[in-house]
Scaffold this motif. Sequence first.
Motif, PDB file in Angstrom:
ATOM      1  N   VAL A  99      18.467  34.117   5.414  1.00  0.00           N
ATOM      2  CA  VAL A  99      18.852  32.824   5.969  1.00  0.00           C
ATOM      3  C   VAL A  99      19.843  33.022   7.104  1.00  0.00           C
ATOM      4  N   VAL A 100      19.642  32.283   8.185  1.00  0.00           N
ATOM      5  CA  VAL A 100      20.602  32.202   9.288  1.00  0.00           C
ATOM      6  C   VAL A 100      21.063  30.757   9.362  1.00  0.00           C
ATOM      7  N   ASP A 101      22.347  30.511   9.141  1.00  0.00           N
ATOM      8  CA  ASP A 101      22.901  29.153   9.095  1.00  0.00           C
ATOM      9  C   ASP A 101      23.726  28.916  10.348  1.00  0.00           C
ATOM     10  N   LEU A 102      23.392  27.857  11.077  1.00  0.00           N
ATOM     11  CA  LEU A 102      24.114  27.505  12.301  1.00  0.00           C
ATOM     12  C   LEU A 102      25.048  26.342  12.031  1.00  0.00           C
ATOM     13  N   GLY A 103      26.119  26.251  12.785  1.00  0.00           N
ATOM     14  CA  GLY A 103      27.093  25.173  12.608  1.00  0.00           C
ATOM     15  C   GLY A 103      28.318  25.436  13.467  1.00  0.00           C
ATOM     16  N   PRO A 104      29.506  25.047  13.015  1.00  0.00           N
ATOM     17  CA  PRO A 104      29.762  24.399  11.721  1.00  0.00           C
ATOM     18  C   PRO A 104      29.432  22.910  11.696  1.00  0.00           C
ATOM     19  N   GLY A 105      29.242  22.299  12.880  1.00  0.00           N
ATOM     20  CA  GLY A 105      28.917  20.882  12.942  1.00  0.00           C
ATOM     21  C   GLY A 105      27.657  20.664  13.764  1.00  0.00           C
ATOM     22  N   THR A 106      27.536  19.456  14.343  1.00  0.00           N
ATOM     23  CA  THR A 106      26.377  19.119  15.170  1.00  0.00           C
ATOM     24  C   THR A 106      26.800  18.959  16.618  1.00  0.00           C
ATOM     25  N   GLY A 107      25.833  19.026  17.514  1.00  0.00           N
ATOM     26  CA  GLY A 107      26.116  18.809  18.929  1.00  0.00           C
ATOM     27  C   GLY A 107      27.105  19.822  19.467  1.00  0.00           C
ATOM     28  N   ALA A 108      28.147  19.323  20.140  1.00  0.00           N
ATOM     29  CA  ALA A 108      29.162  20.196  20.732  1.00  0.00           C
ATOM     30  C   ALA A 108      29.948  20.949  19.674  1.00  0.00           C
ATOM     31  N   ALA A 109      29.926  20.455  18.430  1.00  0.00           N
ATOM     32  CA  ALA A 109      30.657  21.107  17.342  1.00  0.00           C
ATOM     33  C   ALA A 109      29.838  22.215  16.686  1.00  0.00           C
ATOM     34  N   GLY A 110      28.639  22.455  17.152  1.00  0.00           N
ATOM     35  CA  GLY A 110      27.779  23.490  16.570  1.00  0.00           C
ATOM     36  C   GLY A 110      27.591  24.650  17.515  1.00  0.00           C
ATOM     37  N   GLY A 111      26.439  25.319  17.367  1.00  0.00           N
ATOM     38  CA  GLY A 111      26.100  26.387  18.290  1.00  0.00           C
ATOM     39  C   GLY A 111      26.589  27.762  17.881  1.00  0.00           C
TER      40      GLY A 111
END
Length: 266
Positions: free
Chosen positions: A17-29
């Motif tokens: 598993v590869v988990d992206l985050g920690p949030g969405t939009g500008a808060a992710g990546g």
Amino acid sequence: MLVVEHDRDLIGLADHVVDLGPGTGAAGGRVVYEGPVAGLAAGDTLTGRTLRRVRGLKERLREPSGRLTVAGANAHNLKDVTVHLPLGVLTAVTGVAGSGKSTLVRKEPVEQHPETILIDQSPIAAAPRSTPATYLGAMDPLRRMFAEAHGVPAGLFSFNSAGACPVCRGRGEIRTDLAFMDPVTRVCDDHRPAPGRRGHAAGAARPAGGRGQHGDRGRARPGRGQALRLGDRPGGGGGAARGRGGVRGDTGGAVRSLHLYGEISR
């Protein structure tokens, strides 16, 4: 195999598993976890906390307001089934595939109780020109109201008829096919009060009840001589007219204005 997935059951089947985050939009990546599923479930990422969440059952149940009886159902796989469906509550019909769930829910109630309204997942048979307002039939009485207010044909207020933009033919966009390449589509901004609106300016310039078809109080593109609003006096013989909004233009005697009380909801 690489899968982009949100379903917790399918995530649980993964080997890696590869988990992206920690949030969405500008808060992710950012990669916040990489490894086996067990490590993800034990981690402190949003996905990990979600995997550990235990779903409980509903505690408070609503009382039915009545019941709908389906008696002696024998269609397809059903064998003389009689059920009392509670009204006013959410009822789930479960069972293995092919056991008769769809027949019991979609066929029998409608046949035994014609007043039943069935809402299923059948696709809407709509054309690319359709909108929610045209599909529901809401546009028909609105067109008649605008037409009666100005003494013009109702088709003038339809982007599928005489009121269509002469450039995009009422589609709201111009599509250019490029043979073996993807087509190029751009929003049509000609002959209308605003880009992407599919009607002719002649229809948009005739408001009723203080509003035009798009809720813009009937304003047409400035300079086209059709920017009259509610309360304007019609010009005659090619003279100039001034509306309450201070818009000047040559009406050519074609733009009619009428006092209508009330408001057309958007």
